[in-house]
Design a protein around this motif. Structure first.
Motif, mmCIF file in Angstrom:
data_model
loop_
_atom_site.group_PDB
_atom_site.id
_atom_site.type_symbol
_atom_site.label_atom_id
_atom_site.label_comp_id
_atom_site.label_asym_id
_atom_site.label_seq_id
_atom_site.Cartn_x
_atom_site.Cartn_y
_atom_site.Cartn_z
ATOM 1 N N ALA A 96 36.612 16.035 52.189
ATOM 2 C CA ALA A 96 37.260 16.910 51.212
ATOM 3 C C ALA A 96 37.172 18.372 51.646
ATOM 4 O O ALA A 96 38.161 19.122 51.577
ATOM 5 N N VAL A 97 35.999 18.787 52.103
ATOM 6 C CA VAL A 97 35.832 20.163 52.556
ATOM 7 C C VAL A 97 36.644 20.404 53.827
ATOM 8 O O VAL A 97 37.199 21.487 54.032
ATOM 9 N N ALA A 98 36.738 19.380 54.691
ATOM 10 C CA ALA A 98 37.565 19.506 55.893
ATOM 11 C C ALA A 98 39.037 19.695 55.528
ATOM 12 O O ALA A 98 39.759 20.451 56.184
ATOM 13 N N LEU A 99 39.497 19.019 54.468
ATOM 14 C CA LEU A 99 40.872 19.199 53.995
ATOM 15 C C LEU A 99 41.107 20.640 53.570
ATOM 16 O O LEU A 99 42.161 21.230 53.860
ATOM 17 N N SER A 100 40.115 21.221 52.906
ATOM 18 C CA SER A 100 40.226 22.630 52.530
ATOM 19 C C SER A 100 40.340 23.510 53.767
ATOM 20 O O SER A 100 41.140 24.452 53.804
#
Length: 375
Positions: A96-100
């Protein structure tokens, strides 16, 4: 002139999510029992994908106009961070943080190109655009910490709100600037040859600066004890960047970009040393000084890079504006591993060498010969 404030506001909203990740770290440590290496991996998630794909987005925006990337990337950035607190799975949190981080990567090259047009290449006007991102960074711990302190990690979906607001505020400026005509200042900026060797040296300066700044932003809250003291340290670090951003633009208009850059990195050496090594409340003074010194050259990197690559403005913006924040996260796991093997203070002391390297390399740079009028 209203287009610069609109773009600056959007820049603040997207960079809010880069500041939100370090603000999440204490809650991930407290709520999920993550160690230094684990939280370093979360910081890495926000930066690894961004670092890899950001130059690619720069190349794409040099070939095709992609203004739609700006609002879409904002929303993606917000959704990623908002989803980061919803699952107890480390892998899902990381993704999820990588998507950000992917959203942040997509935003910066196209936004830098439009800001270049709107500012007509001016140091001061570009510094206001950069200031928007810095203020977004600075506001993250102020907003994230009370929200998650009150509602826990389950309140993280509310963090998508700045992304939606930023997209709505930026849309009028994006539509205006993507209409087709270049301003005279922007047209003048594309004359001249690309100086790749000088740009490579500038990129290394940015990498060194990013390693020390991202290292501080990832761990300074824990160094100061976490909780309210940690949140204050993050706010001081990020807010000091706002002062440095505006100050850098003003000094460059008077003294020139390269001279200002050299001075800033020279002053960053004792400032970072004090932030890491001085105990007690006095450390806050050095944290602020570090941020001011490290952010004074921030907007100058952008205009200097675009002048060094006048026919690759998107690529230059993607590297100088985007990687300046993201690439330092690649070193965060090493800092975390050293902290677990020794102590956090000892690990952060290793960061002192990077402003020294940035200063030494900045001394090899010169102003581009053909330079547009600045203001």
């Amino acid at each position: 002139m209203k287009r610069i404030p609109m773009l600056a506001a959007g820049h603040g909203c997207v960079d809010f999510y880069q500041g939100a990740v370090p603000a999440l770290v204490p809650f991930l440590v407290a709520g999920r029992g993550y160690g230094y290496v684990a939280v370093s991996g979360i910081v890495l998630a926000a930066t690894l994908l961004s670092s890899i794909v950001q130059p690619l987005f720069g190349v794409l925006t040099d070939r095709w106009r992609m203004p739609w990337l700006i609002p879409v990337s904002m929303v993606v950035s917000g959704v990623g961070v908002a989803a980061g607190g919803l699952s107890d799975s480390y892998a899902l949190t990381w993704l999820a943080v990588a998507l950000s981080g992917l959203g942040v990567a997509a935003y910066h090259p196209e936004a830098a190109r439009l800001a270049r047009i709107a500012s007509e290449g001016g140091h001061v006007r570009m510094s206001w655009f950069s200031l928007g991102g810095t203020l977004g960074f600075a506001s993250a711990p102020v907003l994230v910490t009370p929200l998650l302190a009150a509602g826990g990690l389950g309140a993280s979906p509310f963090l998508v709100v700045p992304a939606v607001l930023g997209a709505l505020v930026t849309l009028p400026a994006v539509r205006s600037l993507s209409g087709g005509a270049r301003t005279p200042g922007a047209a003048a900026a594309v004359r001249g040859r690309d100086d790749w060797p000088a740009f490579a040296r500038l990129t290394l300066v940015i990498v060194f600066r990013s390693v020390v700044y991202v290292g501080l932003s990832a761990f300074v809250a824990l160094l100061m004890g976490g909780g309210a003291a940690g949140a204050v340290a993050l706010f001081v670090l990020f807010a000091g960047g706002a002062v440095g951003t505006v100050l850098g633009g003003r000094l460059a208009a008077r003294w020139g970009r390269v001279r200002t850059m050299r001075l800033a990195y020279a002053l960053a050496v004792p400032a970072v040393a004090g932030a890491v090594l001085v105990p007690g409340p006095a450390a806050y003074v050095f944290v602020a000084a570090s941020s001011i010194a490290l952010y004074a050259p921030f907007s100058l990197h952008v205009t200097l890079g675009q002048d060094l690559l006048p026919s690759r403005v998107g690529t230059a913006g993607g590297v100088t504006l985007g990687l300046a924040v993201s690439v330092g996260g690649l070193a965060s796991p090493l800092v975390g591993a050293m902290a677990e093997a020794s102590s956090l203070r000892t690990a952060l002391a290793c960061l002192i060498v990077f402003p020294v390297l940035a200063w030494l390399l900045a001394r090899t740079l010169k102003e581009p010969v053909a330079e547009v009028s600045r203001g």
